[in-house]
Design a protein around this motif. Sequence first.
Motif, PDB file in Angstrom:
ATOM      1  N   MET A  34     -12.862  -0.499   7.779  1.00 17.08           N
ATOM      2  CA  MET A  34     -12.165   0.115   8.930  1.00 17.08           C
ATOM      3  C   MET A  34     -11.088  -0.847   9.440  1.00 17.08           C
ATOM      4  SD  MET A  34     -13.777   1.007  12.633  1.00 17.08           S
ATOM      5  CE  MET A  34     -15.059   2.053  11.995  1.00 17.08           C
ATOM      6  N   PRO A  35      -9.873  -0.344   9.693  1.00 12.07           N
ATOM      7  CA  PRO A  35      -8.835  -1.248  10.198  1.00 12.07           C
ATOM      8  C   PRO A  35      -9.198  -1.776  11.590  1.00 12.07           C
ATOM      9  CG  PRO A  35      -8.056   1.030  10.202  1.00 12.07           C
ATOM     10  CD  PRO A  35      -9.407   1.029   9.556  1.00 12.07           C
ATOM     11  N   PHE A  36      -8.690  -2.957  11.937  1.00 10.56           N
ATOM     12  CA  PHE A  36      -8.959  -3.514  13.255  1.00 10.56           C
ATOM     13  C   PHE A  36      -8.172  -2.750  14.316  1.00 10.56           C
ATOM     14  CE2 PHE A  36      -8.110  -6.484  16.765  1.00 10.56           C
ATOM     15  CZ  PHE A  36      -9.419  -6.792  17.116  1.00 10.56           C
TER      16      PHE A  36
ATOM     17  N   THR B  88       9.559   4.469  21.601  1.00 14.98           N
ATOM     18  CA  THR B  88       8.576   4.454  20.526  1.00 14.98           C
ATOM     19  C   THR B  88       8.433   5.900  20.088  1.00 14.98           C
ATOM     20  OG1 THR B  88       7.437   2.610  21.564  1.00 14.98           O
ATOM     21  CG2 THR B  88       6.244   3.773  19.852  1.00 14.98           C
ATOM     22  N   ASP B  89       8.779   6.150  18.822  1.00 10.34           N
ATOM     23  CA  ASP B  89       8.905   7.533  18.390  1.00 10.34           C
ATOM     24  C   ASP B  89       7.913   7.816  17.256  1.00 10.34           C
ATOM     25  OD1 ASP B  89       9.703  10.073  17.853  1.00 10.34           O
ATOM     26  OD2 ASP B  89      11.788   9.569  17.347  1.00 10.34           O
ATOM     27  N   ASP B  90       6.762   8.361  17.621  1.00  9.17           N
ATOM     28  CA  ASP B  90       5.786   8.809  16.639  1.00  9.17           C
ATOM     29  C   ASP B  90       5.410   7.700  15.648  1.00  9.17           C
ATOM     30  OD1 ASP B  90       4.103  10.740  15.603  1.00  9.17           O
ATOM     31  OD2 ASP B  90       5.583  11.396  14.123  1.00  9.17           O
ATOM     32  N   VAL B  91       4.980   6.584  16.194  1.00 12.15           N
ATOM     33  CA  VAL B  91       4.638   5.437  15.344  1.00 12.15           C
ATOM     34  C   VAL B  91       3.173   5.494  14.933  1.00 12.15           C
ATOM     35  CG1 VAL B  91       4.292   2.928  15.335  1.00 12.15           C
ATOM     36  CG2 VAL B  91       6.432   3.897  16.212  1.00 12.15           C
ATOM     37  N   SER B  92       2.930   5.408  13.637  1.00 14.43           N
ATOM     38  CA  SER B  92       1.569   5.275  13.121  1.00 14.43           C
ATOM     39  C   SER B  92       1.500   4.004  12.302  1.00 14.43           C
ATOM     40  CB  SER B  92       1.188   6.481  12.260  1.00 14.43           C
ATOM     41  OG  SER B  92       1.044   7.626  13.070  1.00 14.43           O
ATOM     42  N   LEU B  93       0.447   3.252  12.539  1.00 17.22           N
ATOM     43  CA  LEU B  93       0.371   1.929  11.934  1.00 17.22           C
ATOM     44  C   LEU B  93      -1.084   1.506  11.933  1.00 17.22           C
ATOM     45  CD1 LEU B  93       2.356  -0.538  11.234  1.00 17.22           C
ATOM     46  CD2 LEU B  93       1.936  -1.279  13.554  1.00 17.22           C
ATOM     47  N   SER B  94      -1.519   0.808  10.861  1.00 13.98           N
ATOM     48  CA  SER B  94      -2.857   0.233  10.971  1.00 13.98           C
ATOM     49  C   SER B  94      -2.848  -1.168  10.407  1.00 13.98           C
ATOM     50  CB  SER B  94      -3.899   1.117  10.289  1.00 13.98           C
ATOM     51  OG  SER B  94      -3.674   1.092   8.908  1.00 13.98           O
ATOM     52  N   LEU B  95      -3.776  -1.962  10.922  1.00 12.49           N
ATOM     53  CA  LEU B  95      -3.785  -3.386  10.607  1.00 12.49           C
ATOM     54  C   LEU B  95      -5.221  -3.815  10.344  1.00 12.49           C
ATOM     55  CD1 LEU B  95      -1.725  -5.908  10.950  1.00 12.49           C
ATOM     56  CD2 LEU B  95      -3.095  -6.360  12.980  1.00 12.49           C
ATOM     57  N   ASP B  96      -5.413  -4.544   9.226  1.00 11.11           N
ATOM     58  CA  ASP B  96      -6.759  -5.035   8.925  1.00 11.11           C
ATOM     59  C   ASP B  96      -7.088  -6.259   9.758  1.00 11.11           C
ATOM     60  OD1 ASP B  96      -7.370  -3.077   7.175  1.00 11.11           O
ATOM     61  OD2 ASP B  96      -6.624  -4.146   5.407  1.00 11.11           O
ATOM     62  N   ALA B  97      -8.372  -6.573   9.771  1.00  3.91           N
ATOM     63  CA  ALA B  97      -8.871  -7.614  10.683  1.00  3.91           C
ATOM     64  C   ALA B  97      -8.324  -9.009  10.390  1.00  3.91           C
ATOM     65  CB  ALA B  97     -10.390  -7.638  10.668  1.00  3.91           C
ATOM     66  N   THR B  98      -7.812  -9.228   9.182  1.00  5.39           N
ATOM     67  CA  THR B  98      -7.287 -10.559   8.903  1.00  5.39           C
ATOM     68  C   THR B  98      -5.839 -10.478   8.412  1.00  5.39           C
ATOM     69  OG1 THR B  98      -8.143 -10.442   6.655  1.00  5.39           O
ATOM     70  CG2 THR B  98      -9.543 -11.521   8.290  1.00  5.39           C
ATOM     71  N   GLU B  99      -5.188  -9.379   8.704  1.00  3.30           N
ATOM     72  CA  GLU B  99      -3.842  -9.174   8.190  1.00  3.30           C
ATOM     73  C   GLU B  99      -2.792  -9.878   9.045  1.00  3.30           C
ATOM     74  OE1 GLU B  99      -3.198  -5.048   7.536  1.00  3.30           O
ATOM     75  OE2 GLU B  99      -1.518  -5.388   6.171  1.00  3.30           O
ATOM     76  N   THR B 100      -1.709 -10.302   8.427  1.00  3.64           N
ATOM     77  CA  THR B 100      -0.596 -10.893   9.160  1.00  3.64           C
ATOM     78  C   THR B 100       0.636 -10.029   8.941  1.00  3.64           C
ATOM     79  OG1 THR B 100      -1.549 -13.038   8.671  1.00  3.64           O
ATOM     80  CG2 THR B 100       0.655 -13.018   9.589  1.00  3.64           C
ATOM     81  N   LEU B 101       1.069  -9.414  10.037  1.00  2.00           N
ATOM     82  CA  LEU B 101       2.160  -8.440   9.946  1.00  2.00           C
ATOM     83  C   LEU B 101       3.377  -8.963  10.691  1.00  2.00           C
ATOM     84  CD1 LEU B 101       3.142  -5.449   9.412  1.00  2.00           C
ATOM     85  CD2 LEU B 101       2.172  -4.905  11.635  1.00  2.00           C
ATOM     86  N   GLY B 102       4.529  -8.922  10.026  1.00  2.00           N
ATOM     87  CA  GLY B 102       5.764  -9.286  10.701  1.00  2.00           C
ATOM     88  C   GLY B 102       6.521  -8.037  11.093  1.00  2.00           C
ATOM     89  N   ILE B 103       7.148  -8.059  12.269  1.00  2.00           N
ATOM     90  CA  ILE B 103       7.961  -6.911  12.672  1.00  2.00           C
ATOM     91  C   ILE B 103       9.398  -7.354  12.875  1.00  2.00           C
ATOM     92  CG2 ILE B 103       8.365  -5.162  14.462  1.00  2.00           C
ATOM     93  CD1 ILE B 103       5.441  -4.887  14.863  1.00  2.00           C
ATOM     94  N   LEU B 104      10.295  -6.648  12.196  1.00  2.00           N
ATOM     95  CA  LEU B 104      11.724  -6.901  12.302  1.00  2.00           C
ATOM     96  C   LEU B 104      12.399  -5.684  12.914  1.00  2.00           C
ATOM     97  CD1 LEU B 104      12.723  -8.307   8.800  1.00  2.00           C
ATOM     98  CD2 LEU B 104      13.063  -9.473  10.982  1.00  2.00           C
ATOM     99  N   GLY B 105      13.547  -5.908  13.461  1.00  2.00           N
ATOM    100  CA  GLY B 105      14.298  -4.767  13.977  1.00  2.00           C
ATOM    101  C   GLY B 105      15.365  -5.262  14.919  1.00  2.00           C
ATOM    102  N   PRO B 106      16.463  -4.494  15.065  1.00  2.00           N
ATOM    103  CA  PRO B 106      17.541  -4.932  15.954  1.00  2.00           C
ATOM    104  C   PRO B 106      17.093  -4.933  17.421  1.00  2.00           C
ATOM    105  CG  PRO B 106      17.991  -2.725  15.100  1.00  2.00           C
ATOM    106  CD  PRO B 106      16.762  -3.216  14.403  1.00  2.00           C
ATOM    107  N   ASN B 107      17.880  -5.593  18.266  1.00  2.00           N
ATOM    108  CA  ASN B 107      17.577  -5.587  19.699  1.00  2.00           C
ATOM    109  C   ASN B 107      17.555  -4.168  20.224  1.00  2.00           C
ATOM    110  OD1 ASN B 107      17.344  -8.379  20.113  1.00  2.00           O
ATOM    111  ND2 ASN B 107      19.576  -8.580  20.113  1.00  2.00           N
ATOM    112  N   GLY B 108      16.587  -3.877  21.068  1.00  2.00           N
ATOM    113  CA  GLY B 108      16.506  -2.534  21.650  1.00  2.00           C
ATOM    114  C   GLY B 108      15.851  -1.523  20.739  1.00  2.00           C
ATOM    115  N   ALA B 109      15.263  -1.996  19.618  1.00  2.00           N
ATOM    116  CA  ALA B 109      14.642  -1.063  18.680  1.00  2.00           C
ATOM    117  C   ALA B 109      13.291  -0.577  19.184  1.00  2.00           C
ATOM    118  CB  ALA B 109      14.482  -1.729  17.316  1.00  2.00           C
TER     119      ALA B 109
END
Lengths: 336, 242
Positions: free
Chosen positions: B1-3, B19-40
């Motif tokens: 099960m994702p954390f 925030t427009d209809d965002v679906s996302l899941s992250l595991d308990a030991t995962e390292t996720l980077g988020i990129l995006g322009p300012n104001g995203a």
Amino acid sequence: MADATVPLTKSGFDPAALATRAAIIVAVGVLATAPFWASRADLRMLMEALSFLALAQMWNLLAGYTGLISVGQQAYVGLGGYLFFALAMFAGIPVLWAIPLAAGVAALIAVPVGWLAFRLQGAYFAIGTWVIAEVFRLLAAQFPALGGGSGISLPVALAKSIAQTRGGRETVMYYVAFGIALLSVAGVWLLLRSRWGLALTAIRDSEPAAASLGVDVRRVKFMVYIATAAGTALTGAFIFLQKLRITPEAAFSVTEWSAFVIFIVVIGGLGTIEGPILGVILFFALRDLAADWGTWYLIGLGTIAIAVMLIDRRGIWGALRARGVPEIFATRRVLK
Amino acid sequence: MPFLTLDHVSKSYGALKVTDDVSLSLDATETLGILGPNGAGKSTLFNLIGGTQRPDAGRILLEGVDVTAQGAAARCHAGIGRSFQIPHPFVGMSVYENLLVGSAFGQSGTDGAARCREILEETGLLAKANLPAGKLTLLERKRLELARALATHPRLLLLDEIAGGLTEAECQSLIQTIQRIRDRGVAIIWIEHVVHALMAVAQRLVVIDRGRIVADGAPGQVMDLPVVQEIYLGIDADDQAA
């Protein structure tokens, strides 16, 4: 022992800490012996000052740490006073016991009242508390047994139950006032040194960060609201014991129990324990000075408050701290 | 099960969908980077995950439990520690006391002196421990944000642009710190403009633009996607093709 010119922290010899400790002991000692050296008029003035100190500490705890600006704390001054009269006169509770009991009952009443007031935010909370206090004032006038709109005096027999002589009564009452003031200062100090003090100071500095670090901001604020209601009612009960008479106008006076108290905290320094103490001293000095000024006195107070806010909104104590004056009531935790 | 699971989460300010209809899941030991322009909408996403703001629609789950209605304090107790993009130090407290708030009220709720010392050492703030937090520089304040979040004993750490403005050496030491945290098994979501820092730590990269997830995958693959190059690096996909 190390070179005396090197300031040592903690276990070592610290002249500043020693001096402030000595100052606290001397101040408490002087106040504790007041009935033996003060004149009757001075004693009465001191009782009033100690009452205002307790009210100011309570208002400061609420506004200075949780940011809840209430202009309706007179609701609890009056509630404490009226509950005290009712408990002493009709429930047959011994006069001195009726004071803390009134505070306890007021705290219970503060739970639903607070729940209602907490529906409101910011300026609406401030106005809401004032409206609630006005409702309390109108309600107080609805009890004929408590004198209705024209008020009631404490029966002489009850006053005499404290002590037979007038001098004896005033000594007992003085120590009640002294105890309440001491409790308010020491209580706030101990609270700030506890785990909850961390939460309160964090809330004062940044609510979103405090919440993100696990502080239940709303719950802490509510607890503080109830605690300050109890402390305010305790003081209110004493104030009207000292006055021996209560009327709705006097009990729920917004000028007396909110405006003056806010003045004391703001000029002294919001969000500090020392601020309200300095503020009370200044307030009573000003009142003495301006005794014959009539309305100009209030205009003067307002002007001073505005001037302090414009010049340094941290108040007199805040300005002194910024200039390196060490704090008297240390709450700092040090990593050794 | 994702954390952590975001299930069709949306948030608007008036007509603006941040925030427009965002679906996302992250595991308990995962390292996720988020990129995006300012104001995203990156910081808003953190506010939603951390409980500072509530979504208008969608659900947020922690270990399968719906926490959408819970506030920031409850999310912290559930194991989410976060830093704010604009530092919010408790200026009237010392640096050490700032950490104590996290250790006393966070997930561990234990006495923190020893642990706070470790964290202060790890984040390079030990020498400033007893100084008022108000006296810190901006970069130190950002490190304090990280230190304070660690003091809550998080299982998921949300880092919001803590590498900006660092020198190369400082950035390397920050990367090492975060790698150590990652290797202890703490899940991390890191919003960052410093791409190479993210690439050094993240196992997965998500790119957000105008509130939507436009790419999600292994860092190398994501960076090569035309849509990412266009949005993030300002390279027009057509130009590149030409």
